[in-house]
Each structure stands twice: as structure tokens, then as C-alpha cells.
Design a protein around this motif. Structure first.
Motif, PDB file in Angstrom:
ATOM      1  N   LYS A   1       0.234  -1.126   8.947  1.00  0.00           N
ATOM      2  CA  LYS A   1       0.567  -1.105   7.489  1.00  0.00           C
ATOM      3  C   LYS A   1      -0.639  -0.402   6.910  1.00  0.00           C
ATOM      4  O   LYS A   1      -0.559   0.479   6.094  1.00  0.00           O
ATOM      5  CB  LYS A   1       0.644  -2.380   6.701  1.00  0.00           C
ATOM      6  CG  LYS A   1       2.092  -2.963   6.824  1.00  0.00           C
ATOM      7  CD  LYS A   1       2.224  -4.175   6.295  1.00  0.00           C
ATOM      8  CE  LYS A   1       3.789  -4.780   6.133  1.00  0.00           C
ATOM      9  NZ  LYS A   1       3.928  -6.239   6.158  1.00  0.00           N
TER      10      LYS A   1
ATOM     11  N   GLU B   1       8.523  12.919  -0.017  1.00  0.00           N
ATOM     12  CA  GLU B   1       7.622  11.829  -0.641  1.00  0.00           C
ATOM     13  C   GLU B   1       8.328  10.764  -1.313  1.00  0.00           C
ATOM     14  O   GLU B   1       7.897  10.128  -2.551  1.00  0.00           O
ATOM     15  CB  GLU B   1       6.151  12.807  -1.351  1.00  0.00           C
ATOM     16  CG  GLU B   1       5.375  13.272  -0.642  1.00  0.00           C
ATOM     17  CD  GLU B   1       4.477  14.353  -1.380  1.00  0.00           C
ATOM     18  OE1 GLU B   1       4.567  13.808  -2.837  1.00  0.00           O
ATOM     19  OE2 GLU B   1       4.137  15.257  -0.950  1.00  0.00           O
TER      20      GLU B   1
ATOM     21  N   THR C   1      -3.769   9.597   1.340  1.00  0.00           N
ATOM     22  CA  THR C   1      -4.256  10.835   1.589  1.00  0.00           C
ATOM     23  C   THR C   1      -3.235  11.984   0.829  1.00  0.00           C
ATOM     24  O   THR C   1      -3.577  13.143   0.724  1.00  0.00           O
ATOM     25  CB  THR C   1      -4.862  11.068   2.648  1.00  0.00           C
ATOM     26  OG1 THR C   1      -4.030  10.956   3.685  1.00  0.00           O
ATOM     27  CG2 THR C   1      -6.354  10.733   2.574  1.00  0.00           C
ATOM     28  N   LEU C   2      -2.046  11.416   1.210  1.00  0.00           N
ATOM     29  CA  LEU C   2      -0.805  12.488   1.113  1.00  0.00           C
ATOM     30  C   LEU C   2      -0.599  12.717  -0.385  1.00  0.00           C
ATOM     31  O   LEU C   2      -0.417  14.051  -0.954  1.00  0.00           O
ATOM     32  CB  LEU C   2       0.295  11.949   1.559  1.00  0.00           C
ATOM     33  CG  LEU C   2       1.513  12.881   1.882  1.00  0.00           C
ATOM     34  CD1 LEU C   2       1.123  13.655   3.040  1.00  0.00           C
ATOM     35  CD2 LEU C   2       2.782  12.044   2.280  1.00  0.00           C
TER      36      LEU C   2
ATOM     37  N   ARG D   1      -4.360  10.966   9.941  1.00  0.00           N
ATOM     38  CA  ARG D   1      -4.200   9.853   8.944  1.00  0.00           C
ATOM     39  C   ARG D   1      -4.391   8.788   9.423  1.00  0.00           C
ATOM     40  O   ARG D   1      -3.589   8.069  10.206  1.00  0.00           O
ATOM     41  CB  ARG D   1      -2.956   9.964   8.173  1.00  0.00           C
ATOM     42  CG  ARG D   1      -2.657  11.611   7.562  1.00  0.00           C
ATOM     43  CD  ARG D   1      -3.292  11.733   6.100  1.00  0.00           C
ATOM     44  NE  ARG D   1      -3.255  13.106   5.838  1.00  0.00           N
ATOM     45  CZ  ARG D   1      -2.127  13.492   5.251  1.00  0.00           C
ATOM     46  NH1 ARG D   1      -0.986  12.851   5.239  1.00  0.00           N
ATOM     47  NH2 ARG D   1      -2.138  14.893   5.016  1.00  0.00           N
TER      48      ARG D   1
ATOM     49  N   ALA E   1      -2.843   1.892   8.540  1.00  0.00           N
ATOM     50  CA  ALA E   1      -2.580   3.207   8.663  1.00  0.00           C
ATOM     51  C   ALA E   1      -1.608   4.040   7.911  1.00  0.00           C
ATOM     52  O   ALA E   1      -1.608   5.219   7.464  1.00  0.00           O
ATOM     53  CB  ALA E   1      -2.222   3.403  10.365  1.00  0.00           C
ATOM     54  N   ALA E   2      -0.500   3.276   7.507  1.00  0.00           N
ATOM     55  CA  ALA E   2       0.764   3.953   6.744  1.00  0.00           C
ATOM     56  C   ALA E   2       0.097   4.127   5.372  1.00  0.00           C
ATOM     57  O   ALA E   2       0.500   5.116   4.670  1.00  0.00           O
ATOM     58  CB  ALA E   2       1.838   2.950   6.826  1.00  0.00           C
ATOM     59  N   ALA E   3      -0.651   3.097   4.879  1.00  0.00           N
ATOM     60  CA  ALA E   3      -1.236   3.315   3.490  1.00  0.00           C
ATOM     61  C   ALA E   3      -2.203   4.270   3.381  1.00  0.00           C
ATOM     62  O   ALA E   3      -2.073   5.214   2.445  1.00  0.00           O
ATOM     63  CB  ALA E   3      -1.885   1.842   3.024  1.00  0.00           C
ATOM     64  N   GLN E   4      -2.966   4.426   4.495  1.00  0.00           N
ATOM     65  CA  GLN E   4      -4.120   5.569   4.652  1.00  0.00           C
ATOM     66  C   GLN E   4      -3.251   6.959   4.635  1.00  0.00           C
ATOM     67  O   GLN E   4      -3.596   7.933   3.634  1.00  0.00           O
ATOM     68  CB  GLN E   4      -4.511   5.535   5.917  1.00  0.00           C
ATOM     69  CG  GLN E   4      -5.888   6.489   6.109  1.00  0.00           C
ATOM     70  CD  GLN E   4      -6.767   6.059   5.410  1.00  0.00           C
ATOM     71  OE1 GLN E   4      -6.832   5.160   5.090  1.00  0.00           O
ATOM     72  NE2 GLN E   4      -7.686   7.245   5.358  1.00  0.00           N
ATOM     73  N   SER E   5      -2.175   7.099   5.272  1.00  0.00           N
ATOM     74  CA  SER E   5      -1.316   8.281   5.242  1.00  0.00           C
ATOM     75  C   SER E   5      -0.833   8.483   3.995  1.00  0.00           C
ATOM     76  O   SER E   5      -0.999   9.759   3.398  1.00  0.00           O
ATOM     77  CB  SER E   5      -0.386   8.226   6.328  1.00  0.00           C
ATOM     78  OG  SER E   5       0.582   9.260   6.123  1.00  0.00           O
ATOM     79  N   HIS E   6      -0.317   7.669   3.329  1.00  0.00           N
ATOM     80  CA  HIS E   6       0.095   7.784   2.031  1.00  0.00           C
ATOM     81  C   HIS E   6      -0.907   8.071   1.080  1.00  0.00           C
ATOM     82  O   HIS E   6      -0.823   9.004   0.202  1.00  0.00           O
ATOM     83  CB  HIS E   6       1.043   6.486   1.557  1.00  0.00           C
ATOM     84  CG  HIS E   6       1.911   6.879   0.510  1.00  0.00           C
ATOM     85  ND1 HIS E   6       3.085   7.373   0.447  1.00  0.00           N
ATOM     86  CD2 HIS E   6       1.871   6.384  -0.951  1.00  0.00           C
ATOM     87  CE1 HIS E   6       3.484   7.596  -0.445  1.00  0.00           C
ATOM     88  NE2 HIS E   6       3.089   7.124  -1.705  1.00  0.00           N
TER      89      HIS E   6
ATOM     90  N   GLY F   1       0.691  -1.198   0.023  1.00  0.00           N
ATOM     91  CA  GLY F   1      -0.035  -0.006   0.108  1.00  0.00           C
ATOM     92  C   GLY F   1       0.938   1.257  -0.177  1.00  0.00           C
ATOM     93  O   GLY F   1       0.479   2.384  -0.267  1.00  0.00           O
ATOM     94  N   VAL F   2       2.279   1.182  -0.019  1.00  0.00           N
ATOM     95  CA  VAL F   2       2.939   2.440   0.239  1.00  0.00           C
ATOM     96  C   VAL F   2       4.151   2.267  -0.567  1.00  0.00           C
ATOM     97  O   VAL F   2       4.883   1.230  -0.729  1.00  0.00           O
ATOM     98  CB  VAL F   2       3.389   2.576   1.831  1.00  0.00           C
ATOM     99  CG1 VAL F   2       3.980   4.114   1.905  1.00  0.00           C
ATOM    100  CG2 VAL F   2       2.265   2.232   2.630  1.00  0.00           C
ATOM    101  N   VAL F   3       4.638   3.148  -1.335  1.00  0.00           N
ATOM    102  CA  VAL F   3       5.676   3.298  -1.998  1.00  0.00           C
ATOM    103  C   VAL F   3       6.753   4.158  -1.089  1.00  0.00           C
ATOM    104  O   VAL F   3       6.493   5.483  -1.030  1.00  0.00           O
ATOM    105  CB  VAL F   3       5.631   3.741  -3.375  1.00  0.00           C
ATOM    106  CG1 VAL F   3       7.158   3.761  -3.958  1.00  0.00           C
ATOM    107  CG2 VAL F   3       4.829   2.940  -4.306  1.00  0.00           C
TER     108      VAL F   3
END
Lengths: 514, 370
Positions: free
Chosen positions: B353, A222, B362-363, A398, B355-360, A23-25
Motif C-alpha cells: 500500500k 488516473e 508522485t503521479l 516509484r 508503494a502504491a501510495a508513493q506511486s500515486h 493513500g490512493v484514490v
């Protein structure tokens, strides 16, 4: 390493590093070139991907794409052990030392000289002394780590890394735990290390420090590299803008005046310290309605005791505390809260949130016996969740939901939740310690705005902060604390950072500029 | 629904591990694991066994709840044994001293047991608050004192002198005994044999379980209690008086231990003697752990525990050592604690994970446009 190379091969080159988490890069094409024998700073907001990048370099995980090139040779690390073998060492923000062992025991731990059965103590001490001498990191090898100050412990950590043969040392936010004098000592040591050919990577978000110590600065935003700059070419403001990608908020000069009415009054308050010296020594402070009183000072000069005294967490030796003419001294912490004191504690994970509890229970914390959270002793879960949703929206927390544990949130988001919780309760007085510590620049501006507008609406704020910019941006009156006393009352509009520093360190005294 | 689904993963693993380990133990001792489990299953599924399980499980449940309420606050009351003993003895000794209409008499005896257990538990509470004495040490030591004290009191002041061949108190009068539930279950078409009694403590245990849930999960007291357990410093900053919470909680814990003894005293053991059932207070610590300090979980755990205990009776007929049931209980407890922890950590990583994904999430759009 040669002292005089015509075209130095970079000590480290990271090319197009990509690291994805579900879910994150976290890193999305980061490039980094570090020349040998230099101090290279990496700056970026919280969550910009600095730590992920360093973990990649340290072998804690492998990048999904991109190359790590050390001294011209492409390498691949399976574990930190490989990185250590290649001469890369990392000093973490939180020290990993055994308190009950001596300095030398800590340093050789895991790499003991001598045979498998016998530890060669003399050899250990000797090589350590030599190492300390060579790199200018003087420390007594026989001292117990528990006896050491923070700065010394950090030196031990650096020595530990050097002892393992590191030629590249990564320092993660090394100044976060240090007082200004120690920061200077650290910087001197780092420069000495570079003259010995050691390459330093310095991760920070304290821009003035970065400008003071670094030879080159890489800015990350970012998950991408924004650019590399020389400290001589940029100001802290430029750097901040590169980090954030937008204009920094300028403090707006205040047009209205605080009320004459006193909201919080500390009169001659003293609190006992660990030794016979008082930790808080006859302190008198007045905070008017609609006023922000800032407290500056090097950490450990009575700020914690001041907070505890106001919140009723520590008994008073003398003096009295009044909240809009009600004596607080004999009230419990709960009663003080209910009387209208909002509290943003110094250490959010210790005092501010319950990490294992869901967000909605954290939003109740400190307000659990007042509406809307409880009715006749019963918890109103629906109201608590609604209130949490409101805070999540208003304060831009967030999070996937109101029911995740607070530990799932980043420190900045936890802080926003705490600020939201305290502000939403509508206190008469807000006791705010480091309200924007660890939050990113964007959220910091938002929190400042909240405090400003609440102040305009009559909130009295006692602001304790280590961030001078924050103090100057928010305070109507600025106090300086030194060794448990208020040593100066200053006008934040007129004071300069230099003057403030002089009062904080005791170089100047008796300021009454307000 | 999904939460309940993942909640069952850990116990399923635990049961699996326990079955495998005890099967191995059976094989090593030269017995057939299948025969053993079949014998246990056959024995335990009779109506008589079920009644015994419920009769023994109900007091175990209450004592476990007492332990759990302390655990919720990271307060380790290992002294349930002493609190239980003194609750039982003092209730038994005072019950015959007065006569009241039935329900009032029952309630009065229960209150006496709770006050006795709670008072005994208050000692380590006060020691902890006033002098910083670790409650684990003090409660364990008070168990020994309670053992000696109850033996002394029983032999001297509380002994029924008319009985010469045993040391026991007088019997609790009929008006103080809990009625059997045989008549009640008759309404549902369940006919129990004449000498099988479903004891009346079961509804008391159920009521205590519900009350436990409401107090811990729904009231402000419960909130303060849980927050103190999770982060004492934050709770104190939020205005929780930690000393008062310690005293209140440990008294509640002791009161429940005392009340648990009434599951025997006011039913088939209507007096306190050296034959009075003991030891379940220690079992309660394990059951509270197995049930994750949750009233529902503890109910299941107490039932399972009592069932295994009962099932060991089936092994006797097959000439298989009954100790196998102890192995089953022990491995179940250990593997449950471990697998719960593993599942908890996995869930935590998942939500971090998320929460981190959420943060990203919306960012990124904001970052792209500005």
C-alpha cells in the motif's frame, strides 16, 4: 432480451464510482455506460484504475461512492456471489482451471447438476455441448485441461462463466496470453456471443485490438473517465493520447551509423528442443557496436532458447558465441555477465527480480560480485543502497524506500528497476527481452530513450520484443524468427507492419531487404 | 527500533497461545495451571538450571544453525541426525589416536567431526544435483543408514575392548576436552557449586552464530544462497551456479550437525556410547523454524526450548505430568510459525500500500500540471 428495442436500457451503468485505498484514490468519479449486446472496451495505462473498477463491478469490493445500475435497477454487491447471481461473470487474465480435470468437470465445478450426492454427468455434458453450440465455442468436453492450448483454456474459462448464467462477461486483458491467430478466433467468438445477447466488457491496453473488436471504447486516466469514443472515429494514436494525456513520442530517425566492429556474434548456433526438432536451428546473428538488432516473431519460435543460449542457461548443440572476439561457449553465466553482457529477461517475476528481497538486493542481482556491490567477497550494503537510490531517481521507480520488498512495486516499476540495474552496470552488450512490457506509455518512452542514447554511445543491443512498434522504433536491423530459424533480415525504415506480419507467420519467406 | 517492536508481536502472540493451550491441558487433567507454571518458574530460575540450559542449549543452537542454513536456500536437510551421529562417532573414535597440544587437539577433533558430518551430508547433495533426488527423502533415509552404520562401527572397529560392561569408544584424552567456564565466570563474581560445570562449548556456539550471521547476511556467498532460496530461476539468470550452491550449503549444514555433537563429546560425555545424547538434531528443525532461520532468533529459540525442557523437572516435585512441557513446546512452535506468517503478510500488505501510495503521490501533481 429483445432483439429489437427502440431505446435500449443500458446493460450496465456505473455512475460516479469512487474507490479509495489508504493513500490512493484508485477510482475518482468513473462513469461507464454499456449497451446490451455490445463489446465495450475499457482502456487505460497500468495503474489507471481499470482493474479496481472491474473489481467493483464484480463485487470483489464495494465502492465508497457512486451507483451500479444493471438494466435500469440500482444494485449493491456484497460479494462476487451476488454479482454472479445478477449475471455478471469475469474471466481473469490468469486462468483458474484444474489441469487434472476434464473440460466439463472444470466447467461444472461448484455448480454441479444433479442431487447433492449424485452428479448428473450426462446432464452436465449435454448442457455443455448445447452451450458451446449456441455460442460458437466449440470444445471437446472430455478433453483434459492439461492437454489444451492457451486459446482453448480461455474458451473453457468463458464457457465456465456462461454456464453460471452470465449475461455480462468481463474479460481482463484476454489477448495478453494469445498468439495472433488465437486473438482472431477469440474476437470471432466474442462477436458471436454478442449476437446471442451477451454483453462483453473488454479490458486491454493493446489499442489496435481494441479498435478492431470494440463497439464502444471508454478511456480511463488516473482514476477518471476521460471519454467514450467509437472505434470508427479515432485512431490508435488518438486513443494513446487520451490515455496518456500528452503527445506520444515520435521515433527520431537516426543520424549516426553503427560501428563496423562486431560486439556479439552468434555463429551457426543450435539448441535442442523438447522433441527431436531443434528449438534453435543454426542461427547466426551479428550485433555491431552501437547497433540495435531487433528480433521479431510470434512468441515461442525460439526466442527463449536464443536468450538462454546467449546467457549460458542452456547447452549448445552446435555453433559458437563470441563477445568482442572472446569465446563465450565454455563460460558460465556468471562469467558471461562479468564479460559485459547486460540482461533484461523475458519473464521479470520469474527471472528478473527476487520478489521477497528488498530493492537494494535486487539491484545487486546479476552484478553481485562486481563493484560497487561486493568487495573481496563481502557485500557492501551502503554502496548497494546508494546505487539503488540512483536508479530509483534516474529511472523514476516509484517506491517509498530502497528497503521495501520488490513485490510491493507494480510490475511497471519492477521493470524500470531491472532496466535501470542493467543499464547502470555499463554493459558492452545488452540482451533485452520485452524491455517495456507492462510499463506505462510514459515510462516506455523513457526506457526507449535510455536504450537509444546508450546505443549512440556504442552499446550493442539485441532486442527481442513482441511489440512491433517498439521494434520499429529502436532497431537498426530487424530479424524475424520462425520455428527456431532466422527467416528474414529487414530494414526497419522500409518494412511495413504488413510485411513483417507475413514473415512472422511464414506467409512470406527469404526477405533480404536490408 | 520500530522493526524490533513489531518483530516482537508474533512471538508474544505465540507465547500467549502456548500458555493458554497448556493451561487448558493442565485444567483438563485436573491440575492447577498456576501451580504448574510457578513450579516450573521456580525450578528453572536457579543458577544450576541456568547452567544446564546453557550446556544443553549450545549444541542445540549449533545443530539448529545447520538446519537453518539449508532452510535459507529452501534445502530441507532432515538428515542432521545422521550427520550428528557419524560426526560424534568418528570424532570420538579418532580423538584418542593422536596427541597434540590442547587447543590444536580440540580444533582437530572438531574438524574431524565437521568433515564426517559434511561428507555424510554431501551424499544427498550429490544425489540431488546429479540425479534430481529430493533431499527430504534422501536425508531421512540416510538417517536410518547412519543409525545402523554407527551402531555397527561402534560395536566392531571403534569399540573399546577393555570395557566389558558397555559398548563405547575410548575416551577423548584430556588435551582434547574443552575447558570448563567456571573459572571464567568466577571473574564476574558468579560462583558455581563444585559439581556444577558451565561447559566450554558455549563460546564455540556463540562464535558459530556470529559466523553464520556474517556469512549469510554479509558475504556474496550468503547473498547467492538467500537469492537461490527465494527465487532459484532469477538466481540462475544472475549467474549463480545452483548445483555448486546446493553442494556447498548441504555440506555446511552437515558440518554444523557434526560440530554440534562436540558440545557433548568434548565436555561431559568424553566418549561415544549408546548413552550419547541423540535426538536433538530433530529438535533442531523445530528450533530453526521457531527462530525464523535467523541466528539471533535461533539463539532465543534454543534457549527457550532448553528452558522448557529443564523446567519440566519442577513439575515432578508437584506430581504434575512432565509431558505438559512437551505440549508447551509443541503449541509454541505451531503458534509461532502461524503468527510469524500472519505478521509477515500484514507487513507485506502495508508495504504494498505504501508503494502504491508513493506511486500515486508522485503521479498526481505531474498529471495535474501537464
Amino acid at each position: 432480451m429483445t432483439d429489437h428495442a427502440p431505446e435500449p436500457t443500458p446493460a450496465i451503468e456505473l455512475r460516479g464510482i469512487v474507490k479509495r485505498f489508504p493513500g490512493v484514490v484508485a477510482n475518482d468519479g468513473v462513469n461507464l455506460t454499456v449497451l446490451p449486446g455490445t463489446i465495450h472496451a475499457i482502456v487505460g495505462e497500468n495503474g489507471s484504475g481499470k482493474s479496481t473498477l472491474m473489481k467493483t463491478l464484480y463485487g470483489a469490493h464495494r465502492p465508497d461512492e457512486g451507483d451500479i445500475v444493471l438494466g435500469g435497477e440500482t444494485v449493491s454487491f456484497k460479494s462476487p456471489r451476488d454479482a454472479i447471481a445478477r449475471g455478471i461473470g469475469m474471466v481473469f487474465q490468469h486462468f483458474m482451471l484444474a489441469d487434472n480435470l476434464t473440460v466439463w468437470e472444470n466447467i461444472v465445478l461448484g455448480h454441479e447438476p444433479g442431487s447433492a450426492a449424485l452428479l448428473n454427468r450426462r446432464e452436465a455434458r449435454r448442457s455443455l455441448r448445447e452451450l458451446g453450440f449456441r455460442y460458437g465455442l466449440r470444445i471437446d468436453p472430455e478433453e483434459y485441461v492439461s492437454e489444451l492450448g492457451v486459446g482453448d483454456k480461455q474458451r473453457v474459462e468463458i464457457l465456465k462463466v456462461l454456464y453460471r448464467g452470465a449475461r455480462i462477461v468481463i474479460l481482463d486483458e484476454p489477448t495478453a496470453v494469445l498468439v495472433p491467430q488465437e486473438v482472431n478466433e477469440l474476437f470471432t467468438s466474442l462477436r458471436k456471443l454478442t449476437t446471442e445477447g451477451v454483453t462483453i466488457i473488454f479490458i486491454s491496453h493493446k489499442l489496435d485490438e481494441v479498435l478492431a473488436v470494440a463497439d464502444a471504447i471508454t478511456v480511463i486516466r488516473e482514476g477518471r473517465t476521460v471519454g467514450e469514443v467509437r472505434p470508427g472515429d479515432v485512431t490508435a494514436r488518438d486513443l494513446a493520447q487520451m490515455m496518456v494525456g500528452r503527445e506520444l513520442p515520435r521515433p527520431v530517425p537516426r543520424t549516426d551509423r553503427p560501428s563496423e566492429e562486431v560486439a556479439l556474434m552468434l555463429d551457426d548456433v543450435s539448441v535442442a528442443g523438447v522433441s527431436d526438432k531443434a528449438a534453435l536451428d543454426h542461427v547466426s546473428i551479428r550485433v555491431h557496436k552501437g547497433e540495435v538488432v531487433g528480433v521479431a516473431g510470434v512468441e515461442g519460435n525460439g526466442q527463449t532458447e536464443l536468450l538462454d543460449a546467449i546467457m549460458g542457461l542452456r547447452p549448445l548443440l552446435s555453433g559458437s558465441i563470441e563477445l568482442t572476439h572472446h569465446r563465450l561457449d565454455s563460460m558460465s553465466t556468471r562469467e558471461r555477465r562479468d564479460a559485459g553482457i547486460g540482461y533484461i529477461p523475458e519473464d521479470r517475476q520469474k527471472d528478473g527480480v527476487v520478489l521477497a528481497a528488498p530493492l537494494w538486493e535486487n539491484v545487486m542481482l546479476g552484478h553481485q560480485d562486481s563493484k560497487p556491490f561486493s568487495v573481496r567477497g563481502f557485500v557492501d550494503r551502503i554502496a548497494a543502497r546508494n546505487q539503488t537510490r540512483r536508479i530509483i531517481t534516474d529511472y523514476d521507480v516509484r517506491t517509498p524506500s530502497t528497503d521495501v520488498a520488490a513485490i510491493a512495486l507494480s510490475g511497471g516499476n519492477q521493470q524500470k528497476l531491472i532496466v535501470g540495474r542493467e543499464m547502470t552496470a555499463g554493459p558492452a552488450v545488452l540482451i533485452a527481452a520485452h524491455p517495456t512490457r507492462g510499463v506505462d506509455v510514459g515510462a516506455q518512452a523513457a526506457i526507449w530513450d535510455y536504450i537509444r542514447s546508450a546505443r549512440t554511445n556504442g552499446l550493442a543491443v539485441l532486442l527481442i520484443s513482441a511489440d512491433l512498434e517498439e521494434l520499429l522504433a529502436l532497431s537498426d536491423t530487424l530479424l524475424v524468427m520462425l520455428r527456431g530459424c532466422v527467416v528474414a533480415t529487414l530494414d526497419p525504415v522500409k518494412v511495413t507492419i504488413g510485411e513483417l506480419g507475413a514473415y512472422m507467420t511464414g506467409a512470406a519467406s527469404g526477405g533480404e531487404a536490408a | 527500533m520500530k522493526r524490533i517492536g513489531t518483530g516482537l508481536v508474533a512471538p508474544a502472540i505465540a507465547v500467549g497461545v502456548a500458555v493458554v493451550v497448556s493451561s487448558l491441558a493442565l485444567l483438563l487433567s485436573g491440575h492447577s495451571a498456576i501451580a504448574a507454571f510457578r513450579a516450573m518458574a521456580d525450578y528453572v530460575t536457579t543458577t544450576d538450571s541456568l547452567v544446564t540450559i546453557l550446556n544443553k542449549g549450545a549444541p542445540l543452537y549449533v545443530v539448529s544453525l545447520g538446519v537453518a542454513i539449508g532452510f535459507k536456500m529452501k534445502l530441507f536437510n532432515i538428515g542432521a541426525d545422521g550427520q550428528y551421529r557419524l560426526g560424534a562417532l568418528i570424532a570420538a573414535a579418532s580423538a584418542p589416536a593422536f596427541s597434540l597440544p590442547r587447543p590444536v587437539h580440540i580444533v582437530a577433533i572438531m574438524l574431524i567431526a565437521m568433515v564426517a558430518g559434511g561428507t555424510w551430508a554431501a551424499i544427498p547433495g550429490v544425489l540431488k544435483v546429479a540425479r534430481g533426488v529430493n533431499e527430504v527423502v534422501s536425508t531421512i533415509m540416510l538417517n536410518f543408514i547412519a543409525t545402523g552404520l554407527s551402531a555397527y562401527l561402534l560395536a566392531t572397529y571403534f569399540r573399546n575392548r577393555r570395557v566389558v560392561d558397555g559398548i563405547e569408544t575410548k575416551s577423548v584424552p584430556k588435551s582434547g576436552l574443552l575447558p570448563s567456564l567456571n573459572g571464567f565466570v568466577e571473574n564476574f563474581g558468579i560462583h558455581l557449586r563444585r559439581n556444577t560445570t558451565l561447559q566450554g562449548f558455549l563460546p564455540v556456539a556463540i562464535a558459530v552464530g556470529i559466523l553464520f550471521y556474517v556469512i549469510v547476511s554479509r558475504t556474496r556467498f550468503g547473498y547467492d544462497l538467500r537469492m537461490t532460496g527465494l527465487n532459484p530461476a532469477a538466481a540462475r539468470s544472475s549467474g549463480v551456479n545452483s548445483s555448486a550452491m546446493i553442494i556447498r550449503t548441504i555440506i555446511l549444514s552437515g558440518a554444523l550437525a557434526g560440530l554440534a555433537a562436540m558440545g557433548f563429546l568434548l565436555t561431559d560425555y568424553n566418549k561415544y556410547s549408546d548413552g550419547f545424547p541423540l535426538g536433538l538434531a530433530f529438535t533442531g528443525i523445530g528450533v530453526a523454524l521457531l527462530g525464523r532461520n535467523h541466528p539471533g532468533g535461533i539463539a532465543v529459540a534454543a534457549f527457550v526450548w532448553a528452558s522448557i525442557e529443564q523446567a519440566s523437572g519442577g513439575l515432578l516435585n508437584e506430581r504434575i505430568p512432565t509431558e505438559i512441557s512437551k505440549i508447551l513446546q509443541g503449541t509454541l512452535l505451531i503458534s509461532a510459525v502461524v503468527s510469524f506468517e500472519i505478521v509477515r503478510r500484514r507487513n507485506l500488505t502495508k508495504s504494498i500500500k505504501q508503494a502504491a501510495a508513493q506511486s500515486h503521490a508522485t503521479l498526481s501533481p505531474a498529471g495535474a500540471t501537464s
